[in-house]
Design a protein around this motif. Sequence first.
Motif, PDB file in Angstrom:
ATOM      1  N   SER A 190       0.808  -1.225   0.000  1.00 39.96           N
ATOM      2  CA  SER A 190       0.000   0.000   0.000  1.00 39.96           C
ATOM      3  C   SER A 190       0.834   1.265   0.000  1.00 39.96           C
ATOM      4  N   TYR A 191       2.144   1.139   0.123  1.00 40.22           N
ATOM      5  CA  TYR A 191       2.982   2.313   0.341  1.00 40.22           C
ATOM      6  C   TYR A 191       4.167   2.372  -0.616  1.00 40.22           C
ATOM      7  N   ALA A 192       4.531   3.605  -0.940  1.00 38.59           N
ATOM      8  CA  ALA A 192       5.738   3.818  -1.711  1.00 38.59           C
ATOM      9  C   ALA A 192       6.961   3.441  -0.886  1.00 38.59           C
ATOM     10  N   MET A 193       8.050   3.178  -1.583  1.00 39.27           N
ATOM     11  CA  MET A 193       9.332   2.900  -0.935  1.00 39.27           C
ATOM     12  C   MET A 193      10.406   3.773  -1.570  1.00 39.27           C
ATOM     13  N   ASN A 249       6.529   3.719  -6.526  1.00 40.58           N
ATOM     14  CA  ASN A 249       5.193   3.794  -5.935  1.00 40.58           C
ATOM     15  C   ASN A 249       4.739   2.424  -5.461  1.00 40.58           C
ATOM     16  N   SER A 250       3.567   2.374  -4.862  1.00 47.38           N
ATOM     17  CA  SER A 250       3.131   1.160  -4.174  1.00 47.38           C
ATOM     18  C   SER A 250       3.021  -0.052  -5.095  1.00 47.38           C
ATOM     19  N   TYR A 268       2.464   7.468   1.883  1.00 46.92           N
ATOM     20  CA  TYR A 268       1.418   7.334   0.885  1.00 46.92           C
ATOM     21  C   TYR A 268       1.811   6.326  -0.183  1.00 46.92           C
ATOM     22  N   ALA A 269       0.869   6.060  -1.079  1.00 47.69           N
ATOM     23  CA  ALA A 269       1.135   5.137  -2.173  1.00 47.69           C
ATOM     24  C   ALA A 269       2.013   5.753  -3.254  1.00 47.69           C
ATOM     25  N   ASP A 270       1.918   7.064  -3.418  1.00 48.34           N
ATOM     26  CA  ASP A 270       2.683   7.738  -4.467  1.00 48.34           C
ATOM     27  C   ASP A 270       4.149   7.859  -4.077  1.00 48.34           C
ATOM     28  N   ALA A 271       5.015   7.641  -5.045  1.00 50.92           N
ATOM     29  CA  ALA A 271       6.452   7.786  -4.812  1.00 50.92           C
ATOM     30  C   ALA A 271       6.805   9.257  -4.647  1.00 50.92           C
ATOM     31  N   SER A 272       7.865   9.504  -3.933  1.00 54.36           N
ATOM     32  CA  SER A 272       8.295  10.876  -3.680  1.00 54.36           C
ATOM     33  C   SER A 272       9.806  10.935  -3.553  1.00 54.36           C
ATOM     34  N   THR A 273      10.340  12.113  -3.837  1.00 50.49           N
ATOM     35  CA  THR A 273      11.774  12.348  -3.655  1.00 50.49           C
ATOM     36  C   THR A 273      12.068  13.056  -2.329  1.00 50.49           C
ATOM     37  N   VAL A 274      11.032  13.326  -1.555  1.00 51.57           N
ATOM     38  CA  VAL A 274      11.128  14.171  -0.366  1.00 51.57           C
ATOM     39  C   VAL A 274      11.157  13.321   0.904  1.00 51.57           C
ATOM     40  N   GLU A 275      12.148  13.555   1.761  1.00 47.33           N
ATOM     41  CA  GLU A 275      12.294  12.749   2.981  1.00 47.33           C
ATOM     42  C   GLU A 275      11.070  12.810   3.890  1.00 47.33           C
TER      43      GLU A 275
END
Length: 123
Positions: free
Chosen positions: A30-33, A51-52, A100-107
């Motif tokens: 369910s979560y981005a890594m 993303n998830s 969240y499920a969406d990937a991010s570049t932010v810590e």
Amino acid sequence: VQLQASGGGLVQAGGSLRLSCAASGRTFSSYAMGWFRQAPGKEREFVASINSLGGRRYYADSVKGRFTIYRDNAGSTVYLQMNSLKPDDTAVYYCALGLYADASTVESRYAYWGQGTQVTVSS
């Protein structure tokens, strides 16, 4: 939630390593890594995220074309395949589980962090 990173080590420039991060305690799928790294004397920086469901990936410019992030949701594990390693890639690498499920570049969009695994690239 526990994140256990492994796979670091000492490698010569041009070599390859594969990092793994096994997650437990939360619905992994369910979560981005993400993967981040911190070199001596420097701040921690973003490396790659996914993303998830594994369909979207982001990479730092410094690793694009050399590193690949992918995940195995059935096994609750995320990987970072690192090829054509350079001495500048030397750092402690951390995996992180997203809010969240969406990937991010932010810590700040990552809720849980692994203990880190050392990668050393010799010239």
